[in-house]
Design a protein around this motif. Structure first.
Motif, PDB file in Angstrom:
ATOM      1  N   VAL A  18      -7.696  -3.372 -14.546  1.00 45.77           N
ATOM      2  CA  VAL A  18      -7.122  -4.290 -13.565  1.00 45.77           C
ATOM      3  C   VAL A  18      -6.671  -5.571 -14.266  1.00 45.77           C
ATOM      4  N   THR A  25      -4.621  -9.068 -14.291  1.00 46.19           N
ATOM      5  CA  THR A  25      -4.117 -10.031 -13.314  1.00 46.19           C
ATOM      6  C   THR A  25      -3.700 -11.327 -14.010  1.00 46.19           C
ATOM      7  N   ALA A  60      -4.046  -2.532 -10.069  1.00 46.02           N
ATOM      8  CA  ALA A  60      -5.178  -1.692 -10.446  1.00 46.02           C
ATOM      9  C   ALA A  60      -4.586  -0.399 -10.980  1.00 46.02           C
ATOM     10  N   VAL A 115     -12.114   0.488  -7.228  1.00 46.24           N
ATOM     11  CA  VAL A 115     -10.829   0.046  -6.679  1.00 46.24           C
ATOM     12  C   VAL A 115      -9.942   1.224  -6.287  1.00 46.24           C
ATOM     13  N   ASN A 146      -2.927   3.930  -8.369  1.00 52.37           N
ATOM     14  CA  ASN A 146      -2.390   2.651  -8.824  1.00 52.37           C
ATOM     15  C   ASN A 146      -2.004   1.816  -7.609  1.00 52.37           C
ATOM     16  N   SER A 147      -2.363   0.523  -7.633  1.00 53.30           N
ATOM     17  CA  SER A 147      -2.110  -0.305  -6.460  1.00 53.30           C
ATOM     18  C   SER A 147      -1.994  -1.779  -6.829  1.00 53.30           C
ATOM     19  N   VAL A 177      -3.093  -5.644  -6.404  1.00 55.22           N
ATOM     20  CA  VAL A 177      -4.383  -6.274  -6.120  1.00 55.22           C
ATOM     21  C   VAL A 177      -4.251  -7.790  -5.979  1.00 55.22           C
ATOM     22  N   GLN A 227      -7.079 -11.036  -6.328  1.00 52.46           N
ATOM     23  CA  GLN A 227      -8.414 -11.214  -6.904  1.00 52.46           C
ATOM     24  C   GLN A 227      -8.848 -12.685  -6.846  1.00 52.46           C
ATOM     25  N   ILE A 273     -12.067  -7.860  -5.820  1.00 55.99           N
ATOM     26  CA  ILE A 273     -10.749  -7.247  -5.972  1.00 55.99           C
ATOM     27  C   ILE A 273     -10.403  -6.558  -4.666  1.00 55.99           C
ATOM     28  N   ALA A 278      -7.687  -4.127  -3.431  1.00 60.79           N
ATOM     29  CA  ALA A 278      -6.634  -3.213  -3.880  1.00 60.79           C
ATOM     30  C   ALA A 278      -5.996  -2.588  -2.646  1.00 60.79           C
ATOM     31  N   ALA A 310      -5.025   2.038  -1.891  1.00 61.65           N
ATOM     32  CA  ALA A 310      -5.686   2.381  -3.149  1.00 61.65           C
ATOM     33  C   ALA A 310      -6.214   3.811  -3.242  1.00 61.65           C
ATOM     34  N   SER A 368      -7.184   0.477   1.955  1.00 61.33           N
ATOM     35  CA  SER A 368      -7.409  -0.465   0.858  1.00 61.33           C
ATOM     36  C   SER A 368      -8.825  -0.332   0.316  1.00 61.33           C
TER      37      SER A 368
END
Length: 174
Positions: free
Chosen positions: A89, A91, A111, A121, A125-126, A128, A130, A149, A151, A154, A162
């Motif tokens: 993840v 960010t 993510a 999470v 793939n998503s 996010v 945070q 987090i 996501a 997800a 989510s």
């Protein structure tokens, strides 16, 4: 029993309150939680996707890294959640100082967890968001960190569901 929606509302409220208190206080002369760190800890998943297809919440180890830009209130962060499956993840966060030892932040990223088995999470793939906090222990190079987090979309077998996870641990500042 605390529901996930109430937990999310509480965490978002605390983040907003922290941001408002940071804006209301005079600016800090030194940078809080100064420097970058590498840390380890735990990740706790609070949500599940389609449980009948094995998309259950998970707990895993976390390796966390923060690179703090010295001139700007921006950090690059990466968390690697290691368990039955692995998620990465990365960010970018905006950091708000509360005092010399503490800052809160809000980050956005992705993510990367495109796996069959779930992670805290999800397993897809998503995008996010945070929010989190870093606290430097006085007179040391140790940093306590914690974040949540969120996501979005997800889970592979649960469209629109989510994932929410909590990470916490101890880092070594460099």
């Amino acid at each position: 029993m605390i529901s996930v929606k109430n937990l999310i509302k509480c965490l978002l409220g605390l983040t907003a309150l922290g941001c408002m208190s940071a804006i209301a206080t005079p600016s800090v002369q030194a940078q809080p939680a100064y420097g970058s760190y590498l840390g380890v800890g735990a990740s706790f998943g609070f949500t599940s996707g389609n449980s009948s297809l094995g998309e259950n919440s998970r707990t895993s180890a976390v390796v966390a890294a923060r690179y703090k830009f010295l001139e700007f209130p921006v950090s690059l962060r990466t968390q690697i959640l290691i368990g039955n499956s692995t998620a990465v993840v990365p960010t970018v966060s905006f950091d708000v100082p509360l005092n010399f030892d503490t800052d809160i932040y809000i980050g956005a990223g992705v993510a990367l967890s495109n796996t069959v088995d779930t992670t805290p999470v999800g397993n897809k793939n998503s995008f996010v968001v945070q929010p989190g906090i870093d606290y430097t222990l006085p007179n040391s190079n140790l940093v306590l960190f914690g974040n949540v987090i969120f996501a979005f979309d997800a889970y592979r077998n649960s469209p629109g569901t989510s994932a929410t996870s909590l990470q916490t641990g101890l880092g070594l500042r460099f």
